[in-house]
Design a protein around this motif. Structure first.
Motif, PDB file in Angstrom:
ATOM      1  N   LYS A   1       0.858  -1.187   0.000  1.00  0.00           N
ATOM      2  CA  LYS A   1       0.000   0.000   0.000  1.00  0.00           C
ATOM      3  C   LYS A   1       0.888   1.229   0.000  1.00  0.00           C
ATOM      4  O   LYS A   1       1.825   1.328   0.802  1.00  0.00           O
ATOM      5  CB  LYS A   1      -0.904  -0.016   1.237  1.00  0.00           C
ATOM      6  N   ASP A   2       0.607   2.180  -0.908  1.00  0.00           N
ATOM      7  CA  ASP A   2       1.425   3.380  -1.025  1.00  0.00           C
ATOM      8  C   ASP A   2       0.512   4.606  -1.038  1.00  0.00           C
ATOM      9  O   ASP A   2      -0.344   4.737  -1.910  1.00  0.00           O
ATOM     10  CB  ASP A   2       2.255   3.319  -2.308  1.00  0.00           C
ATOM     11  N   TYR A   3       0.705   5.488  -0.050  1.00  0.00           N
ATOM     12  CA  TYR A   3      -0.068   6.730  -0.007  1.00  0.00           C
ATOM     13  C   TYR A   3       0.504   7.692  -1.037  1.00  0.00           C
ATOM     14  O   TYR A   3       1.677   8.038  -0.977  1.00  0.00           O
ATOM     15  CB  TYR A   3      -0.028   7.350   1.390  1.00  0.00           C
ATOM     16  N   VAL A   4      -0.330   8.099  -1.968  1.00  0.00           N
ATOM     17  CA  VAL A   4       0.125   8.968  -3.049  1.00  0.00           C
ATOM     18  C   VAL A   4      -0.255  10.429  -2.827  1.00  0.00           C
ATOM     19  O   VAL A   4       0.359  11.325  -3.395  1.00  0.00           O
ATOM     20  CB  VAL A   4      -0.409   8.480  -4.419  1.00  0.00           C
ATOM     21  N   PHE A   5      -1.276  10.676  -2.004  1.00  0.00           N
ATOM     22  CA  PHE A   5      -1.694  12.039  -1.700  1.00  0.00           C
ATOM     23  C   PHE A   5      -2.505  12.009  -0.422  1.00  0.00           C
ATOM     24  O   PHE A   5      -3.574  11.379  -0.384  1.00  0.00           O
ATOM     25  CB  PHE A   5      -2.522  12.619  -2.844  1.00  0.00           C
ATOM     26  N   ARG A   6      -2.007  12.647   0.615  1.00  0.00           N
ATOM     27  CA  ARG A   6      -2.663  12.710   1.920  1.00  0.00           C
ATOM     28  C   ARG A   6      -3.218  11.348   2.327  1.00  0.00           C
ATOM     29  O   ARG A   6      -2.475  10.447   2.615  1.00  0.00           O
ATOM     30  CB  ARG A   6      -3.720  13.794   1.937  1.00  0.00           C
ATOM     31  N   ASN A   7      -4.552  11.201   2.330  1.00  0.00           N
ATOM     32  CA  ASN A   7      -5.177   9.954   2.771  1.00  0.00           C
ATOM     33  C   ASN A   7      -5.539   9.016   1.623  1.00  0.00           C
ATOM     34  O   ASN A   7      -6.218   8.019   1.840  1.00  0.00           O
ATOM     35  CB  ASN A   7      -6.431  10.258   3.591  1.00  0.00           C
ATOM     36  N   LEU A   8      -5.128   9.340   0.398  1.00  0.00           N
ATOM     37  CA  LEU A   8      -5.420   8.499  -0.756  1.00  0.00           C
ATOM     38  C   LEU A   8      -4.253   7.553  -1.024  1.00  0.00           C
ATOM     39  O   LEU A   8      -3.098   7.965  -1.002  1.00  0.00           O
ATOM     40  CB  LEU A   8      -5.674   9.354  -1.998  1.00  0.00           C
ATOM     41  N   PHE A   9      -4.562   6.279  -1.289  1.00  0.00           N
ATOM     42  CA  PHE A   9      -3.509   5.307  -1.524  1.00  0.00           C
ATOM     43  C   PHE A   9      -3.821   4.400  -2.709  1.00  0.00           C
ATOM     44  O   PHE A   9      -4.976   4.240  -3.090  1.00  0.00           O
ATOM     45  CB  PHE A   9      -3.243   4.455  -0.268  1.00  0.00           C
ATOM     46  N   VAL A  10      -2.761   3.845  -3.283  1.00  0.00           N
ATOM     47  CA  VAL A  10      -2.888   2.779  -4.282  1.00  0.00           C
ATOM     48  C   VAL A  10      -2.539   1.485  -3.560  1.00  0.00           C
ATOM     49  O   VAL A  10      -1.792   1.488  -2.570  1.00  0.00           O
ATOM     50  CB  VAL A  10      -2.003   3.000  -5.531  1.00  0.00           C
ATOM     51  N   TYR A  11      -3.064   0.395  -4.076  1.00  0.00           N
ATOM     52  CA  TYR A  11      -2.985  -0.871  -3.362  1.00  0.00           C
ATOM     53  C   TYR A  11      -2.825  -2.007  -4.360  1.00  0.00           C
ATOM     54  O   TYR A  11      -3.473  -2.013  -5.412  1.00  0.00           O
ATOM     55  CB  TYR A  11      -4.277  -1.047  -2.561  1.00  0.00           C
ATOM     56  N   ALA A  12      -1.960  -2.963  -4.030  1.00  0.00           N
ATOM     57  CA  ALA A  12      -1.801  -4.176  -4.834  1.00  0.00           C
ATOM     58  C   ALA A  12      -1.735  -5.355  -3.881  1.00  0.00           C
ATOM     59  O   ALA A  12      -1.167  -5.262  -2.781  1.00  0.00           O
ATOM     60  CB  ALA A  12      -0.549  -4.112  -5.688  1.00  0.00           C
ATOM     61  N   GLU A  13      -2.315  -6.457  -4.316  1.00  0.00           N
ATOM     62  CA  GLU A  13      -2.395  -7.641  -3.466  1.00  0.00           C
ATOM     63  C   GLU A  13      -2.299  -8.886  -4.327  1.00  0.00           C
ATOM     64  O   GLU A  13      -2.813  -8.916  -5.446  1.00  0.00           O
ATOM     65  CB  GLU A  13      -3.736  -7.605  -2.729  1.00  0.00           C
ATOM     66  N   TYR A  14      -1.633  -9.901  -3.795  1.00  0.00           N
ATOM     67  CA  TYR A  14      -1.630 -11.211  -4.445  1.00  0.00           C
ATOM     68  C   TYR A  14      -2.222 -12.183  -3.441  1.00  0.00           C
ATOM     69  O   TYR A  14      -1.679 -12.377  -2.357  1.00  0.00           O
ATOM     70  CB  TYR A  14      -0.220 -11.640  -4.840  1.00  0.00           C
ATOM     71  N   GLU A  15      -3.341 -12.757  -3.790  1.00  0.00           N
ATOM     72  CA  GLU A  15      -4.092 -13.607  -2.873  1.00  0.00           C
ATOM     73  C   GLU A  15      -4.215 -15.017  -3.446  1.00  0.00           C
ATOM     74  O   GLU A  15      -4.480 -15.197  -4.630  1.00  0.00           O
ATOM     75  CB  GLU A  15      -5.477 -12.988  -2.669  1.00  0.00           C
ATOM     76  N   VAL A  16      -4.018 -16.003  -2.596  1.00  0.00           N
ATOM     77  CA  VAL A  16      -4.214 -17.403  -2.970  1.00  0.00           C
ATOM     78  C   VAL A  16      -5.351 -17.937  -2.112  1.00  0.00           C
ATOM     79  O   VAL A  16      -5.308 -17.834  -0.885  1.00  0.00           O
ATOM     80  CB  VAL A  16      -2.925 -18.231  -2.737  1.00  0.00           C
TER      81      VAL A  16
END
Length: 180
Positions: A101-116
């Motif tokens: 998870k990476d916050y890109v602006f204040r409280n907004l974030f981008v997210y990536a997940e790998y789930e099995v």
């Protein structure tokens, strides 16, 4: 492959590479080590001919003030009613995930997940239940709202960028969760 799929796959690969490279990046100075580890989780629900109820606890590690990685467990109840036969199928799904998870602006974030995930699926020929495993790369974005000193309420919208026949998700996926 559509442009949207290519873009989402590219975002997932970039975030996955960041996770792999993070151990070589020096930890940010000045952050108290006790504040680096956080706990939380999410729950989700989808209703209709496909019903999914999800509970997913997690543990995260703040590599920097803006970037964190973590692991989590997933449990889902999944139910599907075939519109043609009227047959109702349900199963318990469980598994684990890695996320970034990476916050890109204040409280907004981008997210990536790998789930099995492991789930029960009827065999196409015999209709006997069998356990199968599905891999789900998810990408998206969200907003994190403070609700206390070290507590946050999170809302995310995610997309399964490589859905397979066994995936319990249909796009978009909405998650609501908390971190402490």
């Amino acid at each position: 492959m559509s442009v949207k799929s290519k873009l989402l796959k590219s975002l997932f690969i970039i975030l996955l590479n960041l996770v792999i490279m993070m151990p070589s990046i020096k930890a940010q100075e000045g952050m108290d080590d006790s504040k680096r580890v956080y706990f939380g989780g999410s729950f989700g629900a989808q209703f209709g001919s496909e019903t999914v109820i999800e509970i997913s606890p997690l543990v995260g590690y703040r590599v920097t003030n803006n970037f964190s990685v973590g692991i989590g467990l997933t449990y889902m109840y999944y139910s599907f009613t075939d519109p043609y036969s009227g047959i109702n199928y349900n199963t318990n799904i469980y598994g684990g995930r890695l996320f970034a998870k990476d916050y890109v602006f204040r409280n907004l974030f981008v997210y990536a997940e790998y789930e099995v995930l492991n789930l029960e699926e009827p065999n196409a020929y015999t209709l006997e239940p069998q356990r199968v495993t599905t891999n789900n790369p998810l990408v998206g974005a969200g907003i994190s709202q403070p609700i206390g000193r070290n507590a946050y309420f999170n809302i995310m919208i995610l997309f399964d960028i490589n859905p397979d026949v066994y995936s319990p998700y249909s796009n978009p996926i909405f998650r609501i969760g908390f971190t402490f």
